[in-house]
Design a protein around this motif. Structure first.
Motif: not given
Length: 317
Positions: A256-261
């Motif tokens: 979730g965090i990785s794809s948001f970045i």
């Protein structure tokens, strides 16, 4: 030199995760948080911190294959190898709540990840990717899972006995341990991503293969060690709670965090591994639901399946 940095990175990751778990657990126990919740949150999330460090670092550096392969490979390793070995050492007893709530949520998370990744098939886009919107959806599901854990902590009337020996660590020392643990995890994560990428290029290996093998196994070592220690002590709830919680954390928070970045492009070859991850999650769920335990024979079968999976991806390249 890359091999030395890879080993150093793994050592820093594992030690950082260990220090972080000890420090954070001490803080939670001092604040009288039930140990059941500690197992599902701090222990599970702490042991998944290496995966978070590697995948988020990979996303920042544009190594998309590494970011997603690390999570998928780690989750497969956790269910097949970690639970398999633990069940061989000591059959795992599974609580009814885990079968009714946490395992189904883990199955849902793997299916949602697969659907969100199939942009060409389901949305008619020109390429498959985990976008910022997909990241927000995964983080929303993570928030729901955390809400469930908080609600369970508040409404639970049965708090597990807290080990008084662990409370001897002063709060100030626990906070420092947690901070240094996180720093170690971040630094170790950078070493692993950089060195593993260099090795992949030198050997002509794809980042996807390195992420599914070397990196995923290395970042899953904290789960492996923690669960085996728990199994030896007869704490089967901690063992399976650590694995299920870690896998949920990997998919919902890490990706979730990785794809948001940064948008994570998903290549078609990854969908095979995602499908395998879904099948393995469901199979482990069936094993756990049968008489509420994973026995030694099932543990042996899980380990054999992991060996076959490793053989498959190495031959596939």
């Amino acid at each position: 030199m890359s091999y030395i940095l890879l080993i150093i990175g793994f050592l820093i990751l594992i030690k950082g995760a260990d220090v972080f778990v000890v420090g954070s657990s001490s803080i939670a126990k001092t604040l009288k948080v039930p140990t059941l919740i500690i197992g599902l949150t701090i222990v599970a999330f702490g042991t998944s911190a290496p995966e978070a460090a590697v995948s988020i670092t990979a996303a920042l550096k544009g190594s998309n294959d590494m970011a997603i392969a690390n999570v998928v490979g780690s989750n497969i390793f956790n269910f097949l190898c970690v639970l398999g070995v633990v069940a061989i050492i000591n059959p795992i007893k599974v609580q009814k709540s885990t079968i009714i709530k946490e395992f189904p949520f883990a199955v849902l998370a793997t299916i949602v990840l697969s659907i969100l990744s199939h942009d060409i098939k389901f949305q008619g886009y020109t390429q498959n990717a985990l976008t910022r919107a997909d990241g927000l959806m995964l983080l929303t599901l993570f928030g729901i899972f955390m809400y469930y854990l908080v609600e369970m902590a508040i409404t639970s009337k049965e708090e597990m006995e807290i080990d008084q020996a662990d409370e001897s660590i002063p709060m100030s020392k626990s906070i420092l341990m947690s901070i240094f643990g996180i720093i170690g995890i971040i630094v170790g994560g950078q070493f692993v991503v950089d060195s593993a990428s260099n090795i992949a290029l030198a050997w002509g290996m794809s980042e996807n293969l390195v992420g599914l093998t070397i990196v995923s196994i290395g970042t899953s070592l904290p789960e492996f060690v923690t669960s085996i220690v728990a199994a030896r002590k007869g704490e089967s709830d901690i063992a399976i709670g650590n694995v299920v919680g870690s896998n949920l954390f990997n998919i919902l928070f890490v990706l979730g965090i990785s794809s948001f970045i940064s948008n994570i492009q998903v290549h078609s070859i990854v969908f095979v591994d995602m499908m395998i991850m879904i099948i393995i999650t469901i199979l482990t769920y069936i094993f756990a639901g049968t008489k509420q335990r994973i026995n030694k024979k099932e543990g042996i079968l899980l380990v054999i399946m992991y060996i076959l999976y490793m053989t498959f991806i190495i031959i596939r390249k």
